[in-house]
Design an enzyme around this catalytic site. Structure first.
Site, PDB file in Angstrom:
ATOM      1  N   ASP A   1      72.866  41.871  25.372  1.00 43.86           N
ATOM      2  CA  ASP A   1      71.584  41.976  25.034  1.00 43.86           C
ATOM      3  C   ASP A   1      70.521  43.456  25.709  1.00 43.86           C
ATOM      4  O   ASP A   1      70.029  42.831  26.495  1.00 43.86           O
ATOM      5  CB  ASP A   1      70.730  40.813  24.318  1.00 43.86           C
ATOM      6  CG  ASP A   1      68.819  41.341  23.702  1.00 43.86           C
ATOM      7  OD1 ASP A   1      69.182  42.613  23.671  1.00 43.86           O
ATOM      8  OD2 ASP A   1      68.926  40.521  23.364  1.00 43.86           O
TER       9      ASP A   1
ATOM     10  N   SER B   1      67.201  60.306  17.314  1.00 36.11           N
ATOM     11  CA  SER B   1      67.340  60.190  15.441  1.00 36.11           C
ATOM     12  C   SER B   1      66.791  61.748  14.728  1.00 36.11           C
ATOM     13  O   SER B   1      65.523  62.168  15.589  1.00 36.11           O
ATOM     14  CB  SER B   1      66.076  59.311  14.951  1.00 36.11           C
ATOM     15  OG  SER B   1      66.598  59.342  12.962  1.00 36.11           O
TER      16      SER B   1
ATOM     17  N   TYR C   1      59.913  53.136  13.650  1.00 40.79           N
ATOM     18  CA  TYR C   1      60.847  53.589  14.364  1.00 40.79           C
ATOM     19  C   TYR C   1      61.384  55.066  14.174  1.00 40.79           C
ATOM     20  O   TYR C   1      61.715  55.557  15.260  1.00 40.79           O
ATOM     21  CB  TYR C   1      61.907  53.427  12.793  1.00 40.79           C
ATOM     22  CG  TYR C   1      63.604  53.652  13.016  1.00 40.79           C
ATOM     23  CD1 TYR C   1      64.479  53.159  13.997  1.00 40.79           C
ATOM     24  CD2 TYR C   1      63.809  54.854  12.382  1.00 40.79           C
ATOM     25  CE1 TYR C   1      65.751  53.593  13.676  1.00 40.79           C
ATOM     26  CE2 TYR C   1      65.656  55.362  13.013  1.00 40.79           C
ATOM     27  CZ  TYR C   1      66.130  54.684  13.475  1.00 40.79           C
ATOM     28  OH  TYR C   1      67.054  55.530  14.063  1.00 40.79           O
TER      29      TYR C   1
ATOM     30  N   LYS D   1      62.254  56.656  18.111  1.00 38.98           N
ATOM     31  CA  LYS D   1      63.281  57.563  18.064  1.00 38.98           C
ATOM     32  C   LYS D   1      62.664  58.811  18.736  1.00 38.98           C
ATOM     33  O   LYS D   1      62.520  59.513  19.920  1.00 38.98           O
ATOM     34  CB  LYS D   1      63.798  57.904  17.250  1.00 38.98           C
ATOM     35  CG  LYS D   1      64.949  56.627  16.912  1.00 38.98           C
ATOM     36  CD  LYS D   1      66.305  56.801  17.822  1.00 38.98           C
ATOM     37  CE  LYS D   1      66.945  55.298  17.342  1.00 38.98           C
ATOM     38  NZ  LYS D   1      67.627  55.186  18.175  1.00 38.98           N
TER      39      LYS D   1
HETATM   40  N1  LIG Z   1      72.957  54.626  10.522  1.00 38.12           N
HETATM   41  C1  LIG Z   1      71.895  55.887  10.488  1.00 38.12           C
HETATM   42  O1  LIG Z   1      71.276  56.087  10.259  1.00 38.12           O
HETATM   43  C2  LIG Z   1      71.592  56.815  12.054  1.00 38.12           C
HETATM   44  C3  LIG Z   1      70.559  58.505  11.991  1.00 38.12           C
HETATM   45  C4  LIG Z   1      69.897  58.324  13.622  1.00 38.12           C
HETATM   46  C5  LIG Z   1      70.161  57.447  14.568  1.00 38.12           C
HETATM   47  N2  LIG Z   1      70.846  56.211  13.975  1.00 38.12           N
HETATM   48  C6  LIG Z   1      70.970  55.591  15.805  1.00 38.12           C
HETATM   49  O2  LIG Z   1      72.138  55.017  16.009  1.00 38.12           O
HETATM   50  C7  LIG Z   1      72.174  54.520  16.735  1.00 38.12           C
HETATM   51  C8  LIG Z   1      73.341  53.547  16.322  1.00 38.12           C
HETATM   52  O3  LIG Z   1      73.012  53.756  15.109  1.00 38.12           O
HETATM   53  P1  LIG Z   1      74.248  52.765  13.698  1.00 38.12           P
HETATM   54  O4  LIG Z   1      74.405  52.966  12.624  1.00 38.12           O
HETATM   55  O5  LIG Z   1      75.663  52.840  14.212  1.00 38.12           O
HETATM   56  O6  LIG Z   1      74.112  51.111  13.758  1.00 38.12           O
HETATM   57  P2  LIG Z   1      75.190  49.344  13.335  1.00 38.12           P
HETATM   58  O7  LIG Z   1      73.951  48.642  12.956  1.00 38.12           O
HETATM   59  O8  LIG Z   1      76.088  49.934  12.795  1.00 38.12           O
HETATM   60  O9  LIG Z   1      75.244  49.579  15.067  1.00 38.12           O
HETATM   61  C9  LIG Z   1      73.944  49.527  16.148  1.00 38.12           C
HETATM   62  C10 LIG Z   1      75.246  48.266  17.242  1.00 38.12           C
HETATM   63  O10 LIG Z   1      74.007  48.479  17.855  1.00 38.12           O
HETATM   64  C11 LIG Z   1      74.149  47.028  18.637  1.00 38.12           C
HETATM   65  N3  LIG Z   1      73.132  46.391  18.868  1.00 38.12           N
HETATM   66  C12 LIG Z   1      71.418  45.032  18.175  1.00 38.12           C
HETATM   67  N4  LIG Z   1      71.056  45.219  18.810  1.00 38.12           N
HETATM   68  C13 LIG Z   1      71.262  44.851  20.044  1.00 38.12           C
HETATM   69  C14 LIG Z   1      70.890  44.336  21.133  1.00 38.12           C
HETATM   70  N5  LIG Z   1      69.958  44.052  21.760  1.00 38.12           N
HETATM   71  N6  LIG Z   1      72.042  44.743  22.451  1.00 38.12           N
HETATM   72  C15 LIG Z   1      73.614  45.319  21.925  1.00 38.12           C
HETATM   73  N7  LIG Z   1      73.987  45.538  21.135  1.00 38.12           N
HETATM   74  C16 LIG Z   1      72.973  45.561  19.529  1.00 38.12           C
HETATM   75  C17 LIG Z   1      74.430  45.938  16.315  1.00 38.12           C
HETATM   76  O11 LIG Z   1      75.487  44.777  16.826  1.00 38.12           O
HETATM   77  C18 LIG Z   1      75.626  47.278  16.111  1.00 38.12           C
HETATM   78  O12 LIG Z   1      77.459  46.934  16.860  1.00 38.12           O
HETATM   79  C19 LIG Z   1      70.900  53.521  16.300  1.00 38.12           C
HETATM   80  O13 LIG Z   1      71.105  53.817  18.195  1.00 38.12           O
HETATM   81  C20 LIG Z   1      70.204  54.229  15.450  1.00 38.12           C
HETATM   82  O14 LIG Z   1      69.241  54.222  14.825  1.00 38.12           O
HETATM   83  C21 LIG Z   1      71.126  55.786  13.342  1.00 38.12           C
END
Ligand SMILES: NC(=O)c1ccc[n+]([C@@H]2O[C@H](COP(=O)([O-])OP(=O)(O)OC[C@H]3O[C@@H](n4cnc5c(N)ncnc54)[C@H](O)[C@@H]3O)[C@@H](O)[C@H]2O)c1
Length: 254
Positions: free
Chosen positions: A65, A145, A158, A162
């Protein structure tokens, strides 16, 4: 760029899903030994086991975590036991509150977003920066982001988290440069991962069309595209680049 990370070691938080899994696969494909660190231990194990081991690459699963100091310390100890000080740390794990009016977000959800998206960067830095300083090298990549640059309504806390990450990236970069440590960020636009539904509040064709209408290239980002940018910024090809927050956004922030 095949073999760009040969002989390197990396930790990717949130590596069990979405962008993180894409980064793990790409880094391993370039020869790195990668710790797949995720709160979902099964997902981490699945991604680690799925790595095509080529030329010294390896996947090591770790349940963590990232918002918990003790858990991050245990991850650092596991990394030290597996491969020593990592050359590369990718702070990718992140969460959002479901899109909605800013005053409706419950306090515990607000705290959780800040803990996972922001405090985790601090906790990981405390674990890994001293050894990177001693080594005189290291790369930290924060997955921030476009939300931190060009915020959409109904995702205020959120978005703010970021923005914090982008400022932390620049501040860490300027402070750690004299020690040979580079710190950059990637700013993805909305991407096809499990998080997307929470950003949109409701996953309907109309909502998808609304999001896509703000992206000049007309498509969502994908894990492979984010991984390609991450690879470049973490590779020696980017040895002169620190403190940038690179948009991978199809033109959304223009
Ligand atoms: N998907 C989008 O549209 C988007 C856009 C911009 C930025 N992001 C950023 O990209 C990153 C990845 O997001 P994603 O879209 O791949 O999401 P996702 O939900 O597919 O993956 C996120 C992963 O983080 C893990 N996670 C969550 N809380 C955690 C914790 N406390 N400790 C360890 N692991 C933890 C989850 O179990 C999951 O496997 C994030 O930081 C998100 O904010 C995503």
């Amino acid at each position: 760029m095949a073999g760009a990370l040969k002989g390197k070691t990396a930790i990717v938080t949130g590596g069990g899903s979405g962008f993180g899994a894409g980064i793990v696969e790409r880094f391993a494909g370039e020869g790195a030994r990668v710790m797949v660190a995720d709160i979902n231990g099964e997902a981490a194990a699945r991604v680690a086991a799925g790595i095509d081991v080529i030329d010294g690459s390896e996947g090591i699963a770790c349940e963590v975590d990232v918002s918990d100091a003790g858990s991050v310390a245990a991850m650092a100890a596991a990394a030290r036991a597996a491969f020593g000080t990592p050359d590369i740390l990718v702070n990718n794990a992140g969460i959002t509150h479901v899109a909605g009016p800013l005053e409706d977000v419950e306090e515990d959800m607000f705290d959780r977003v800040m803990a996972v998206n922001n405090k985790a960067v601090y906790l990981a830095a405390r674990q890994f920066v001293p050894a990177m300083k001693a080594a005189g090298s290291g790369v930290i990549l924060n997955i921030a982001s476009t939300a931190g640059v060009s915020p959409r309504p109904n995702l205020s806390w959120y978005n703010a988290s970021k923005g914090w990450m982008i400022t932390a990236t620049k501040s860490m970069a300027v402070e750690l440069a004299p020690f040979g440590i580079r710190v950059n960020a990637v700013n993805p636009v909305a991407g096809e991962t499990p998080l997307l539904a929470s950003f949109m509040a409701e996953d309907t064709p109309e909502m998808r069309a609304r999001f896509l209408s703000t992206i000049p290239l007309g498509r969502f980002s994908q894990p492979a595209g984010i991984a390609a940018a991450a690879l470049f910024l973490c590779s020696d090809d980017a040895s002169m680049i620190t403190g940038v927050a690179m948009e991978v956004d199809g033109g959304r922030c223009i």
